[in-house]
Design a protein around this motif. Structure first.
Motif, PDB file in Angstrom:
ATOM      1  N   ILE A   1       8.771   3.693  -9.715  1.00 36.71           N
ATOM      2  CA  ILE A   1       8.992   2.633  -8.902  1.00 36.71           C
ATOM      3  C   ILE A   1       8.650   1.278  -9.912  1.00 36.71           C
ATOM      4  CG2 ILE A   1       8.643   0.907  -7.159  1.00 36.71           C
ATOM      5  CD1 ILE A   1       7.770   3.532  -5.412  1.00 36.71           C
ATOM      6  N   ILE A   2       9.497   0.456 -10.071  1.00 38.94           N
ATOM      7  CA  ILE A   2       9.091  -0.813 -11.077  1.00 38.94           C
ATOM      8  C   ILE A   2       9.167  -2.007 -10.271  1.00 38.94           C
ATOM      9  CG2 ILE A   2       9.565   0.353 -13.064  1.00 38.94           C
ATOM     10  CD1 ILE A   2      12.442  -1.276 -13.189  1.00 38.94           C
ATOM     11  N   GLU A   3       8.699  -3.006 -10.761  1.00 40.28           N
ATOM     12  CA  GLU A   3       8.803  -4.479 -10.017  1.00 40.28           C
ATOM     13  C   GLU A   3       9.212  -5.172 -11.108  1.00 40.28           C
ATOM     14  OE1 GLU A   3       6.316  -7.955  -7.991  1.00 40.28           O
ATOM     15  OE2 GLU A   3       5.356  -6.329  -8.822  1.00 40.28           O
ATOM     16  N   THR A   4      10.445  -5.942 -10.880  1.00 44.32           N
ATOM     17  CA  THR A   4      11.076  -6.928 -11.675  1.00 44.32           C
ATOM     18  C   THR A   4      11.599  -7.793 -10.761  1.00 44.32           C
ATOM     19  OG1 THR A   4      13.213  -5.914 -11.348  1.00 44.32           O
ATOM     20  CG2 THR A   4      11.440  -5.188 -13.533  1.00 44.32           C
ATOM     21  N   ALA A   5      11.202  -9.289 -11.060  1.00 47.01           N
ATOM     22  CA  ALA A   5      11.751 -10.523 -10.622  1.00 47.01           C
ATOM     23  C   ALA A   5      11.360 -10.492  -8.992  1.00 47.01           C
ATOM     24  CB  ALA A   5      13.461 -10.780 -10.637  1.00 47.01           C
ATOM     25  N   ASN A   6      10.198 -10.017  -8.652  1.00 47.65           N
ATOM     26  CA  ASN A   6       9.583  -9.848  -7.484  1.00 47.65           C
ATOM     27  C   ASN A   6      10.570  -8.814  -6.557  1.00 47.65           C
ATOM     28  OD1 ASN A   6       7.505 -11.643  -7.804  1.00 47.65           O
ATOM     29  ND2 ASN A   6       9.012 -13.217  -7.400  1.00 47.65           N
ATOM     30  N   LYS A   7      11.300  -8.098  -7.124  1.00 44.44           N
ATOM     31  CA  LYS A   7      12.012  -6.954  -6.299  1.00 44.44           C
ATOM     32  C   LYS A   7      11.425  -5.585  -7.017  1.00 44.44           C
ATOM     33  CE  LYS A   7      15.588  -9.599  -4.475  1.00 44.44           C
ATOM     34  NZ  LYS A   7      16.113  -9.527  -3.491  1.00 44.44           N
ATOM     35  N   TYR A   8      11.477  -4.434  -5.920  1.00 43.46           N
ATOM     36  CA  TYR A   8      10.877  -3.237  -6.085  1.00 43.46           C
ATOM     37  C   TYR A   8      12.331  -2.426  -6.457  1.00 43.46           C
ATOM     38  CZ  TYR A   8       6.248  -4.580  -5.474  1.00 43.46           C
ATOM     39  OH  TYR A   8       4.894  -5.414  -5.436  1.00 43.46           O
ATOM     40  N   LYS A   9      12.377  -1.719  -7.454  1.00 50.73           N
ATOM     41  CA  LYS A   9      13.321  -0.749  -7.651  1.00 50.73           C
ATOM     42  C   LYS A   9      13.040   0.801  -7.944  1.00 50.73           C
ATOM     43  CE  LYS A   9      15.687  -4.492  -9.812  1.00 50.73           C
ATOM     44  NZ  LYS A   9      16.531  -5.050 -11.030  1.00 50.73           N
TER      45      LYS A   9
ATOM     46  N   VAL B   1       0.833  -1.097   0.093  1.00 51.85           N
ATOM     47  CA  VAL B   1       0.174   0.072   0.155  1.00 51.85           C
ATOM     48  C   VAL B   1       0.772   1.130  -0.003  1.00 51.85           C
ATOM     49  CG1 VAL B   1      -1.636   1.373   1.299  1.00 51.85           C
ATOM     50  CG2 VAL B   1      -2.103  -1.075   0.906  1.00 51.85           C
ATOM     51  N   SER B   2       1.888   1.196   0.782  1.00 57.19           N
ATOM     52  CA  SER B   2       2.686   2.326   0.916  1.00 57.19           C
ATOM     53  C   SER B   2       3.285   2.578  -0.431  1.00 57.19           C
ATOM     54  CB  SER B   2       3.673   2.286   2.081  1.00 57.19           C
ATOM     55  OG  SER B   2       3.170   2.210   3.136  1.00 57.19           O
ATOM     56  N   LEU B   3       3.998   1.682  -1.196  1.00 55.17           N
ATOM     57  CA  LEU B   3       4.623   1.685  -2.522  1.00 55.17           C
ATOM     58  C   LEU B   3       3.752   2.290  -3.368  1.00 55.17           C
ATOM     59  CD1 LEU B   3       6.867  -1.757  -2.315  1.00 55.17           C
ATOM     60  CD2 LEU B   3       7.542   0.729  -2.128  1.00 55.17           C
ATOM     61  N   ASP B   4       2.611   1.866  -3.346  1.00 56.56           N
ATOM     62  CA  ASP B   4       1.500   2.311  -4.368  1.00 56.56           C
ATOM     63  C   ASP B   4       1.249   3.867  -4.047  1.00 56.56           C
ATOM     64  OD1 ASP B   4       0.946   0.106  -5.807  1.00 56.56           O
ATOM     65  OD2 ASP B   4      -0.848  -0.702  -4.573  1.00 56.56           O
ATOM     66  N   LYS B   5       1.216   4.271  -3.026  1.00 59.71           N
ATOM     67  CA  LYS B   5       1.030   5.685  -2.402  1.00 59.71           C
ATOM     68  C   LYS B   5       2.385   6.352  -3.034  1.00 59.71           C
ATOM     69  CE  LYS B   5      -1.646   5.434   1.755  1.00 59.71           C
ATOM     70  NZ  LYS B   5      -1.617   5.725   3.242  1.00 59.71           N
ATOM     71  N   LEU B   6       3.623   6.068  -2.804  1.00 62.17           N
ATOM     72  CA  LEU B   6       4.822   6.397  -3.330  1.00 62.17           C
ATOM     73  C   LEU B   6       4.763   6.656  -4.869  1.00 62.17           C
ATOM     74  CD1 LEU B   6       7.473   7.829  -2.527  1.00 62.17           C
ATOM     75  CD2 LEU B   6       8.528   5.493  -2.403  1.00 62.17           C
ATOM     76  N   LEU B   7       4.343   5.344  -5.409  1.00 61.86           N
ATOM     77  CA  LEU B   7       4.292   5.419  -6.977  1.00 61.86           C
ATOM     78  C   LEU B   7       3.243   6.658  -7.508  1.00 61.86           C
ATOM     79  CD1 LEU B   7       5.215   4.314  -9.667  1.00 61.86           C
ATOM     80  CD2 LEU B   7       3.361   2.401  -9.476  1.00 61.86           C
ATOM     81  N   ASN B   8       2.182   6.450  -6.744  1.00 59.92           N
ATOM     82  CA  ASN B   8       1.137   7.569  -7.295  1.00 59.92           C
ATOM     83  C   ASN B   8       1.553   9.020  -7.131  1.00 59.92           C
ATOM     84  OD1 ASN B   8      -0.786   5.871  -8.195  1.00 59.92           O
ATOM     85  ND2 ASN B   8      -1.525   5.604  -5.960  1.00 59.92           N
ATOM     86  N   GLU B   9       2.307   9.184  -6.010  1.00 66.70           N
ATOM     87  CA  GLU B   9       3.058  10.470  -5.683  1.00 66.70           C
ATOM     88  C   GLU B   9       4.195  10.860  -6.963  1.00 66.70           C
ATOM     89  OE1 GLU B   9       5.771  12.284  -2.510  1.00 66.70           O
ATOM     90  OE2 GLU B   9       4.013  11.597  -1.601  1.00 66.70           O
ATOM     91  N   TYR B  10       5.107  10.050  -7.276  1.00 72.01           N
ATOM     92  CA  TYR B  10       5.850  10.185  -8.397  1.00 72.01           C
ATOM     93  C   TYR B  10       4.931  10.592  -9.753  1.00 72.01           C
ATOM     94  CZ  TYR B  10       9.754   8.113  -5.452  1.00 72.01           C
ATOM     95  OH  TYR B  10      10.753   7.991  -4.582  1.00 72.01           O
ATOM     96  N   ASN B  11       4.269   9.757 -10.098  1.00 72.59           N
ATOM     97  CA  ASN B  11       3.468   9.762 -11.322  1.00 72.59           C
ATOM     98  C   ASN B  11       2.568  11.127 -11.187  1.00 72.59           C
ATOM     99  OD1 ASN B  11       4.283   7.281 -12.481  1.00 72.59           O
ATOM    100  ND2 ASN B  11       2.719   6.202 -11.563  1.00 72.59           N
ATOM    101  N   SER B  12       1.951  11.692 -10.275  1.00 75.99           N
ATOM    102  CA  SER B  12       1.259  12.714 -10.070  1.00 75.99           C
ATOM    103  C   SER B  12       2.196  13.905 -10.068  1.00 75.99           C
ATOM    104  CB  SER B  12       0.627  12.826  -8.886  1.00 75.99           C
ATOM    105  OG  SER B  12       1.210  13.041  -7.872  1.00 75.99           O
ATOM    106  N   ARG B  13       3.563  14.052  -9.941  1.00 76.96           N
ATOM    107  CA  ARG B  13       4.360  15.045  -9.946  1.00 76.96           C
ATOM    108  C   ARG B  13       5.273  15.023 -11.284  1.00 76.96           C
ATOM    109  NH1 ARG B  13       7.031  13.952  -4.585  1.00 76.96           N
ATOM    110  NH2 ARG B  13       8.976  14.560  -6.019  1.00 76.96           N
ATOM    111  N   ASN B  14       4.977  16.184 -12.124  1.00 78.33           N
ATOM    112  CA  ASN B  14       5.908  16.408 -13.328  1.00 78.33           C
ATOM    113  C   ASN B  14       7.276  16.709 -12.946  1.00 78.33           C
ATOM    114  OD1 ASN B  14       3.634  15.552 -14.924  1.00 78.33           O
ATOM    115  ND2 ASN B  14       3.159  17.765 -15.274  1.00 78.33           N
ATOM    116  N   SER B  15       7.420  17.226 -11.885  1.00 78.35           N
ATOM    117  CA  SER B  15       8.939  17.648 -11.409  1.00 78.35           C
ATOM    118  C   SER B  15       9.735  16.571 -11.079  1.00 78.35           C
ATOM    119  CB  SER B  15       8.774  18.610 -10.293  1.00 78.35           C
ATOM    120  OG  SER B  15       7.898  18.101  -9.124  1.00 78.35           O
ATOM    121  N   SER B  16       8.896  15.305 -10.683  1.00 78.99           N
ATOM    122  CA  SER B  16       9.726  14.064 -10.375  1.00 78.99           C
ATOM    123  C   SER B  16      10.198  13.365 -11.399  1.00 78.99           C
ATOM    124  CB  SER B  16       9.073  13.103  -9.402  1.00 78.99           C
ATOM    125  OG  SER B  16       9.576  12.126  -9.041  1.00 78.99           O
TER     126      SER B  16
END
Length: 187
Positions: A56-64, A37-52
């Motif tokens: 966050i991506i997930e590959t091989a069950n790891k978040y980066k 849930v926290s990572l989803d919030k952080l991802l939404n924050e990144y995606n909503s800010r054009n200045s960022s």
């Protein structure tokens, strides 16, 4: 502390290795559902800010933590810059001579290596591994080279005193190799 900043800092430090939900849950004493849930919030924050530039991506069950795709051209240009390329064996040999013999002139290095070094010295200076530390009081006043603080950082050293010691056997082997090559030239 800001909870999202905690996950952001963990992903930043993990770098290319990334972290799994279980690893982040263990580090933060949270459940994997809460981390997600926290990572989803952080991802939404990144995606909503054009200045960022981050996402966050997930590959091989790891978040980066990575840069957004729109910045791939500029980031790949940096990754291919001379500063990010590995040092060749010739550059490492030249750098080792400078590190152990500094301050040293180009002529002295060329005598040891047996090849001309103008290009190698330029590349090492471009990478900020060596610098001009003065001039020799001799005809022509040749430049003296030494290592930089970045050299210490690059190799994880606190000071030049932490360089591995050269044994007499290393010097004898180097001398023997020189004379062997010299003898082949005469034959």
């Amino acid at each position: 502390m800001n909870e999202l900043a905690i996950y952001e800092s963990l992903l930043f430090v993990a770098g290319d290795d990334g972290l799994s939900l279980k690893e982040m849950a263990k580090l933060t004493n949270a459940t994997t559902d809460h981390v997600l849930v926290s990572l989803d919030k952080l991802l939404n924050e990144y995606n909503s800010r054009n200045s960022s530039a981050l996402t966050i991506i997930e590959t091989a069950n790891k978040y980066k933590l990575v840069t957004k795709e729109m910045y791939s051209t500029i980031v790949s240009g940096y990754a291919q810059s001379p500063l990010m390329q590995k040092l060749s064996k010739a550059l490492l040999e030249t750098l080792a001579i400078i590190a152990y013999k500094q301050p040293v002139t180009r002529m002295e290095i060329e005598e040891i290596r047996g090849v001309q070094l103008a290009t190698a010295l330029q590349k090492l200076k471009l990478r900020d591994l060596i610098k001009e530390v003065g001039r020799l009081e001799a005809p022509g006043r040749p430049v003296l080279y030494g290592t930089t603080d970045y050299f210490l950082d690059y190799f994880g050293l606190n000071g030049l005193s932490e360089l591995p010691e050269l044994s007499i056997e290393d010097e004898v082997e180097e001398t023997s190799l020189f004379f062997e090559n010299f003898q082949q030239t005469l034959d």
